[in-house]
Design a protein around this motif. Structure first.
Motif, mmCIF file in Angstrom:
data_model
loop_
_atom_site.group_PDB
_atom_site.id
_atom_site.type_symbol
_atom_site.label_atom_id
_atom_site.label_comp_id
_atom_site.label_asym_id
_atom_site.label_seq_id
_atom_site.Cartn_x
_atom_site.Cartn_y
_atom_site.Cartn_z
ATOM 1 N N PHE A 1 -8.508 -4.505 -11.921
ATOM 2 C CA PHE A 1 -8.493 -4.179 -10.496
ATOM 3 C C PHE A 1 -9.602 -4.925 -9.765
ATOM 4 C CE2 PHE A 1 -6.651 -0.080 -12.108
ATOM 5 C CZ PHE A 1 -5.408 -0.234 -11.518
ATOM 6 N N GLU A 2 -10.777 -4.883 -10.383
ATOM 7 C CA GLU A 2 -11.941 -5.523 -9.759
ATOM 8 C C GLU A 2 -11.732 -7.007 -9.501
ATOM 9 O OE1 GLU A 2 -16.370 -4.768 -11.001
ATOM 10 O OE2 GLU A 2 -14.996 -4.277 -12.628
ATOM 11 N N GLU A 3 -11.199 -7.681 -10.537
ATOM 12 C CA GLU A 3 -10.947 -9.119 -10.390
ATOM 13 C C GLU A 3 -9.881 -9.376 -9.342
ATOM 14 O OE1 GLU A 3 -11.770 -10.799 -14.887
ATOM 15 O OE2 GLU A 3 -9.983 -9.604 -14.527
ATOM 16 N N MET A 4 -8.834 -8.547 -9.357
ATOM 17 C CA MET A 4 -7.738 -8.732 -8.406
ATOM 18 C C MET A 4 -8.231 -8.512 -6.982
ATOM 19 S SD MET A 4 -4.669 -9.647 -8.444
ATOM 20 C CE MET A 4 -4.000 -10.137 -6.874
ATOM 21 N N LEU A 5 -9.135 -7.561 -6.830
ATOM 22 C CA LEU A 5 -9.706 -7.283 -5.517
ATOM 23 C C LEU A 5 -10.474 -8.506 -5.014
ATOM 24 C CD1 LEU A 5 -9.587 -4.839 -3.755
ATOM 25 C CD2 LEU A 5 -11.689 -4.007 -4.799
ATOM 26 N N ARG B 1 -5.827 -3.710 0.450
ATOM 27 C CA ARG B 1 -5.905 -2.248 0.430
ATOM 28 C C ARG B 1 -5.108 -1.633 -0.706
ATOM 29 N NH1 ARG B 1 -5.294 0.310 6.349
ATOM 30 N NH2 ARG B 1 -7.229 -0.569 7.125
ATOM 31 N N SER B 2 -3.979 -2.267 -1.037
ATOM 32 C CA SER B 2 -3.152 -1.704 -2.108
ATOM 33 C C SER B 2 -3.886 -1.790 -3.441
ATOM 34 C CB SER B 2 -1.796 -2.407 -2.177
ATOM 35 O OG SER B 2 -1.922 -3.705 -2.706
ATOM 36 N N VAL B 3 -4.666 -2.841 -3.613
ATOM 37 C CA VAL B 3 -5.415 -3.001 -4.863
ATOM 38 C C VAL B 3 -6.558 -1.986 -4.924
ATOM 39 C CG1 VAL B 3 -6.671 -4.616 -6.331
ATOM 40 C CG2 VAL B 3 -4.885 -5.478 -4.816
ATOM 41 N N GLU B 4 -7.217 -1.783 -3.788
ATOM 42 C CA GLU B 4 -8.281 -0.762 -3.716
ATOM 43 C C GLU B 4 -7.725 0.606 -4.080
ATOM 44 O OE1 GLU B 4 -10.831 -2.595 0.033
ATOM 45 O OE2 GLU B 4 -9.591 -0.822 0.337
ATOM 46 N N PHE B 5 -6.591 0.905 -3.475
ATOM 47 C CA PHE B 5 -5.937 2.185 -3.683
ATOM 48 C C PHE B 5 -5.562 2.373 -5.153
ATOM 49 C CE2 PHE B 5 -3.465 5.788 -2.539
ATOM 50 C CZ PHE B 5 -3.659 6.038 -1.198
ATOM 51 N N ALA B 6 -4.979 1.324 -5.727
ATOM 52 C CA ALA B 6 -4.535 1.402 -7.122
ATOM 53 C C ALA B 6 -5.738 1.606 -8.046
ATOM 54 C CB ALA B 6 -3.768 0.139 -7.500
ATOM 55 N N GLY B 7 -6.849 0.925 -7.735
ATOM 56 C CA GLY B 7 -8.051 1.066 -8.546
ATOM 57 C C GLY B 7 -8.613 2.473 -8.447
ATOM 58 N N THR C 1 0.832 -1.205 0.000
ATOM 59 C CA THR C 1 0.000 0.000 0.000
ATOM 60 C C THR C 1 0.873 1.265 0.000
ATOM 61 O OG1 THR C 1 -1.768 -1.206 1.073
ATOM 62 C CG2 THR C 1 -1.877 1.180 1.219
ATOM 63 N N THR C 2 1.987 1.234 0.736
ATOM 64 C CA THR C 2 2.910 2.376 0.686
ATOM 65 C C THR C 2 3.347 2.631 -0.756
ATOM 66 O OG1 THR C 2 3.799 1.744 2.846
ATOM 67 C CG2 THR C 2 5.084 3.328 1.562
ATOM 68 N N ALA C 3 3.704 1.544 -1.450
ATOM 69 C CA ALA C 3 4.207 1.689 -2.818
ATOM 70 C C ALA C 3 3.136 2.285 -3.727
ATOM 71 C CB ALA C 3 4.666 0.333 -3.353
#
Ligand code: ASP
Ligand code: MG
Length: 408
Positions: free
Chosen positions: A197-201, A214-220, A155-157
């Motif tokens: 993103f959706e699938e990865m989430l 959370r990192s995937v949510e953030f990226a999306g 998530t930091t990244a």
């Protein structure tokens, strides 16, 4: 020239030799003319070691002090990596979360990032300096050190990449991408070249451990192109991105599964308003997360109710349900903690009918009894007996032709 944020997980920085290999990779990217920000985790095992130290004093250590302790793991890695870069003639500077002002809320041990002050980082990047940032940590408005929850360096990244409007956020890890399913269960599992993103989430919340949810949510949310790649092998990895309009979408992207499931049933409760609340209210109050819920069609003014919880919460949930059953005069309570959930995930489901029936047919052919079913727009999940997990995942993987490489 691009701006790239690279993140290296614990295994990738697990020893001094590996940190030196990371330094070489960073230098390669910089030599290609890119501006590079590197986010690192603690060396593998370090966060657990620190956690165990605290727990040897108190099973529930003070959460503020725990963050002070846990954040030291990443501080070691940023310094070692910067030392390795500078030793190779590459200008580099390391920063803790506080030093680059990763502002979070005050929820110790699971803080959320609110803001990042990118001025300092941008200045270094302009000078050609590689910026090395400690993952997993920030500070709240009062200056207290916070951490972002296990796996939080991802998530930091992503947050750094979003703040800097980076061209790509690359997550280097010990697998070479996101797979159609766990290759330990299905050896024919295939690396996906891209996934939405959706699938990865969905995959992440269903138990795939490649990225912190959370990192995937953030990226999306901030549309940060995210790529998962191996630290140890060359390769394009998996790009996580938005669904593209004209792209031929795979029907199913992956099969996720979760072994940590348990189900509970209460039979013969009155079929009247407020019953679901009286059953699930006390479960929620005990902080037990409920996943699937099924209520039967009522017959003779009574109905049955089944739901699933994490296996660790099974005993606690069963006790609660037994006391609710006495209050409601229910006929019976039973439960099973030897069940698993298998889920098909794919945005292609939205526009194709018949996926559920293909799924059920494949399971029926293997004689696998489905105990519960739930669906959402891009996912179908079934609960089956634990002993059928491997067989079920393999049957579905081949029924949907996932090994065939259409997405390569
Ligand atoms: N070091 C932290 C952990 O082990 C954060 C991370 O690795 O992402 O969870
Ligand atoms: Mg990690």
């Amino acid at each position: 020239m691009a701006l790239i944020v690279q993140k290296y997980g614990g295994t990738s920085v697990g020893s001094v030799e590996r940190i030196e290999q990371v330094a070489e990779k960073v230098i390669t990217a910089r030599n290609q003319g890119h501006k590079v920000v590197v986010v690192v985790s603690a060396m593998s095992g370090e966060t657990n070691r620190l956690l165990d130290l605290a727990k040897s004093i108190n099973e529930h250590p003070n959460s503020r002090e725990l963050d002070v302790l846990l954040s030291t793991g990443e501080q070691v890695t940023i310094a070692l990596l910067s030392i390795a870069l500078i030793h190779r003639g590459c200008p580099a500077r390391s920063y803790t979360g506080h030093q680059v002002h990763i502002l979070t809320d005050s929820a110790h041990n699971k803080a959320r990032i609110l803001d990042i002050d990118k001025a300092r980082v941008e200045k270094d990047l302009e000078n050609g300096t590689v910026v090395v940032v400690a993952g997993f940590q920030g500070h709240d408005e009062h200056g207290n050190i916070t951490t972002l929850g296990r796996g939080g360096s991802d998530t930091t990244a992503v947050a750094m990449a979003a703040a800097l409007k980076a061209d790509e956020c690359q997550i280097y890890t010990d697998v070479d991408g996101v797979y159609t399913t766990d290759p330990r269960v299905v050896p024919e599992a295939r690396r996906l070249s891209r996934i939405t993103f959706e699938e990865m989430l969905e995959m992440a919340s269903l138990g795939s451990k490649v990225l912190q949810i959370r990192s995937v949510e953030f990226a999306g949310k901030y549309n940060v192109p995210l790529r998962v790649l191996s630290s140890f092998e060359e390769g394009p990895g998996t790009l996580i991105t938005y669904e593209e309009e004209n792209m031929e979408q795979a029907l199913i992207s992956g099969i996720a599964f979760n072994r940590d499931e348990a189900k509970l049933t209460i039979l013969g409760v009155p079929d009247e308003p407020g019953i679901a609340y009286r059953i699930l209210g006390p479960v929620g109050k005990a902080n037990i997360e409920v996943d699937m819920i099924i209520q039967n069609v009522g017959a003779d003014a009574t109905t049955d109710f089944t739901f699933t919880v994490h296996r660790n919460d099974y005993k606690k949930a069963l006790d609660i349900l037994n006391s609710v059953a006495r209050e409601l005069g229910a006929r019976e309570v039973n439960g099973d903690n030897k069940i698993v959930k298998i889920s098909l995930v794919g945005v292609g489901m939205r526009s194709h009918a018949g996926i559920a029936s293909t799924m059920f047919e494949a399971l029926a052919k293997e004689g696998i009894n489905i105990r519960m079913i739930s669906t959402s727009e891009i996912k179908i999940s079934v609960v089956v007996d634990e002993k059928y997990l491997e067989l079920g995942v393999r049957a579905l993987h081949s029924a949907f032709g996932l090994e065939e490489g259409s997405n390569q």
